[in-house]
Design an enzyme around this catalytic site. Structure first.
Site, PDB file in Angstrom:
ATOM      1  N   CYS A 271      30.910  24.116  43.054  1.00 33.53           N
ATOM      2  CA  CYS A 271      29.465  24.592  42.671  1.00 33.53           C
ATOM      3  C   CYS A 271      29.379  26.038  42.268  1.00 33.53           C
ATOM      4  O   CYS A 271      29.311  26.938  43.188  1.00 33.53           O
ATOM      5  CB  CYS A 271      28.932  24.508  44.230  1.00 33.53           C
ATOM      6  N   GLU A 272      29.665  26.136  41.026  1.00 34.52           N
ATOM      7  CA  GLU A 272      29.783  27.533  40.513  1.00 34.52           C
ATOM      8  C   GLU A 272      29.161  27.219  38.901  1.00 34.52           C
ATOM      9  O   GLU A 272      29.807  26.286  38.395  1.00 34.52           O
ATOM     10  CB  GLU A 272      30.888  27.833  40.504  1.00 34.52           C
TER      11      GLU A 272
ATOM     12  N   GLY B   3      55.057  38.701  27.020  1.00 35.81           N
ATOM     13  CA  GLY B   3      53.631  38.986  26.366  1.00 35.81           C
ATOM     14  C   GLY B   3      53.556  38.433  24.858  1.00 35.81           C
ATOM     15  O   GLY B   3      52.355  38.554  24.390  1.00 35.81           O
TER      16      GLY B   3
ATOM     17  N   GLU C 219      61.057  39.273  29.252  1.00 32.12           N
ATOM     18  CA  GLU C 219      60.477  38.727  30.380  1.00 32.12           C
ATOM     19  C   GLU C 219      59.438  37.718  30.031  1.00 32.12           C
ATOM     20  O   GLU C 219      58.185  37.767  30.483  1.00 32.12           O
ATOM     21  CB  GLU C 219      59.756  39.606  31.183  1.00 32.12           C
TER      22      GLU C 219
ATOM     23  N   ARG D  36      41.598  29.402  33.975  1.00 33.37           N
ATOM     24  CA  ARG D  36      41.786  30.413  32.600  1.00 33.37           C
ATOM     25  C   ARG D  36      40.256  30.345  31.811  1.00 33.37           C
ATOM     26  O   ARG D  36      40.041  31.320  31.586  1.00 33.37           O
ATOM     27  CB  ARG D  36      42.967  30.139  31.587  1.00 33.37           C
TER      28      ARG D  36
ATOM     29  N   TYR E  94      38.893  34.063  31.937  1.00 36.88           N
ATOM     30  CA  TYR E  94      39.196  34.725  30.703  1.00 36.88           C
ATOM     31  C   TYR E  94      38.422  34.299  29.596  1.00 36.88           C
ATOM     32  O   TYR E  94      38.418  34.744  28.462  1.00 36.88           O
ATOM     33  CB  TYR E  94      40.615  34.755  30.089  1.00 36.88           C
TER      34      TYR E  94
ATOM     35  N   GLY F 218      56.914  34.452  29.854  1.00 31.28           N
ATOM     36  CA  GLY F 218      56.267  33.510  30.640  1.00 31.28           C
ATOM     37  C   GLY F 218      55.729  32.399  29.823  1.00 31.28           C
ATOM     38  O   GLY F 218      56.065  31.488  29.577  1.00 31.28           O
TER      39      GLY F 218
ATOM     40  N   TYR G  37      50.159  29.887  33.682  1.00 29.25           N
ATOM     41  CA  TYR G  37      48.808  30.341  34.438  1.00 29.25           C
ATOM     42  C   TYR G  37      47.897  29.366  34.830  1.00 29.25           C
ATOM     43  O   TYR G  37      46.773  29.450  34.654  1.00 29.25           O
ATOM     44  CB  TYR G  37      48.433  31.468  33.642  1.00 29.25           C
TER      45      TYR G  37
END
Ligand SMILES: *Cc1c(COP(=O)(O)O)cnc(C)c1O
Length: 428
Positions: free
Chosen positions: A346-347, A243, A277, A316, A320, A279, A375
């Site tokens: 196509c978005e 985190g 942990e 990302r 987000y 990341g 990520y």
């Protein structure tokens, strides 16, 4: 700190990864390509390691942040353990030379086959997220004839002050179990011959920039540790999850040392081992996504820089609303303009940046998207039948392709055309 910087190159200043020019990587490997810096990954690991010096600890790298075997192998050599959330990640860790006895198995939905494999290879601990999961682990452990080491992931109901999608320690979250329920689960586990209580854990969210929510979560966890001790249930380690945030733009995350001190102050006197942990902190700023400008399109209201990477390569920004720095690999000195940087998918959600001020860029030029190590590739898909990008690792002046660009054939490997002539019975 990271090892991506402007240095003198063939045609003036050029962005480099350690001693290798990104332009040379684009030439050799094509685009889009994820570029990682070994020195940066190692440096971040050491920073974390030093930050926790005040208390016995284990650093279990969160595999989901970036799971290339080269990255896992590097971290295994540094002595890291691993936090996994699927049997796929477990097999990756083992394939990369990671030790099963340093593996924590997190996640809200573990299947029986995943539990069994983890038991057979002898992982360090299952981070259990519900009463039914505890029952499944107990049942599988009995069948396999191995005692399962467990920790209950508690939900301390602390607001980590981060994006809603990556806040995981609130009452409304699907993660963890409330304190009261956790206590009942511990009672049950302590009474089972097939389960072995070893720890307690929480993970309240990601991209956390302050010490306070983490310290508050630990205080709540320790209340439960005390309550359990009163019942004669001993805990060996406290796993505070990952985190810790990084700088994408102008965030000023609390230094790992400050977090380490807050943890050590609370755990040291109790003789409890700390597990973390991380990341994002390890790999986030250790990778960039290298891309080429396909063209520039001037619309009625906006100018679009269309690049050859897209939301399938790095989701990302779309998922987000994440802000990641974009910069020309070879600065041109041209005037700044305000543009949207978008991919070919196509978005309308396929964008990397909106209303971003960038020096004018032209077709054929290279851009680097910073902070793409965590990520990034692990969330990539093949949407629009776009093969996944190559991944390369730079180590000083050495360049290794650690994952080849996915081939077109690989996109439909395993698919079948219907055989209209075969009227025989189905194989299932
Ligand atoms: C995602 C996750 C992590 C890693 O989070 P970072 O923010 O990348 O450090 C650690 N533990 C668990 C249980 C996770 O789900």
């Amino acid at each position: 700190m990271n090892h991506f910087e402007l240095r003198d190159g063939a045609d003036g200043l050029e962005l480099h990864a350690e001693d290798v020019a990104l332009a040379a990587i684009a030439e050799a490997c094509g685009t889009p390509t994820y570029v990682y810096s070994r020195a940066t990954i190692e440096r971040h690991y050491r920073v974390m390691d030093e930050a926790l010096g005040g208390v016995p600890n284990s650093i279990c790298y969160a595999v989901k942040a970036a799971s290339n075997l080269a990255i896992l192998g590097l971290l295994a050599k540094l002595g890291a353990g691993f936090d996994i959330v699927s049997v796929g990640e477990l097999e990756r860790v083992l394939a990369a030379g990671g030790l099963p006895e340093r593996v924590m198995f997190s996640g809200v939905g573990k299947r029986d086959d995943e539990i069994e494999r983890a038991l057979r290879v002898g992982i360090r601990c299952f981070n259990v997220e519900s009463a039914w999961e505890l029952e499944r682990i107990e049942a599988v452990a009995e069948r396999v004839g191995r005692r399962a080491p467990i920790s209950v992931r508690v939900n301390p109901d602390v607001d980590p002050q981060t994006h809603a999608y990556i806040a995981t320690g609130l009452r409304t979250s699907k993660f963890g179990v409330p304190m009261v329920e956790a206590q009942a689960m511990y009672r049950r586990a302590a009474a089972s011959p097939h389960l072995h209580v070893v720890g307690i854990d929480c993970h309240i969210g990601s991209q956390i920039t302050q010490v306070e929510p983490l310290a508050a979560a630990l205080d709540r966890v320790l209340e439960l540790v005390d309550a359990l001790a009163d019942e004669g249930i001993a805990i060996e380690h406290v796993d505070m999850g990952g985190g810790l945030g990084i700088t994408y733009k102008d965030e000023e995350p609390a230094p790992p040392a400050a977090v380490g001190r807050a943890y050590a102050e609370r755990l040291g006197p109790r003789g409890l081992e700390l597990v973390v942990e991380p990341g994002r902190l390890i790999v986030g700023n250790a990778g960039v996504l290298l891309m080429r400008v396909l063209g520039v399109k001037t619309g009625e209201a906006k100018t679009f820089v269309i690049v050859d990477a897209a939301m399938n390569d790095n989701i990302r920004p779309s998922l987000y609303g994440a802000w990641q720095q974009l910069e020309p690999v070879c600065p041109s000195g041209r005037n700044e303009t305000t543009v949207d940087v978008v991919g070919p998918i196509c978005e309308s959600g396929d964008f990397f940046a909106r209303d971003r001020v960038l020096p004018e860029v032209r077709a054929g030029e290279l851009l680097a998207m910073r902070s793409a190590g965590a990520y990034g590739f692990t969330m990539a898909s093949t949407y629009n039948s776009r093969p996944r990008a190559a991944e390369v690792m730079v180590d000083g002046s050495r360049l290794t392709v650690v994952r080849e660009r996915e081939s077109l054939r690989a996109l439909w490997a395993g698919e079948r055309l219907l055989d209209e002539d075969d009227a025989g019975p189905s194989a299932i």
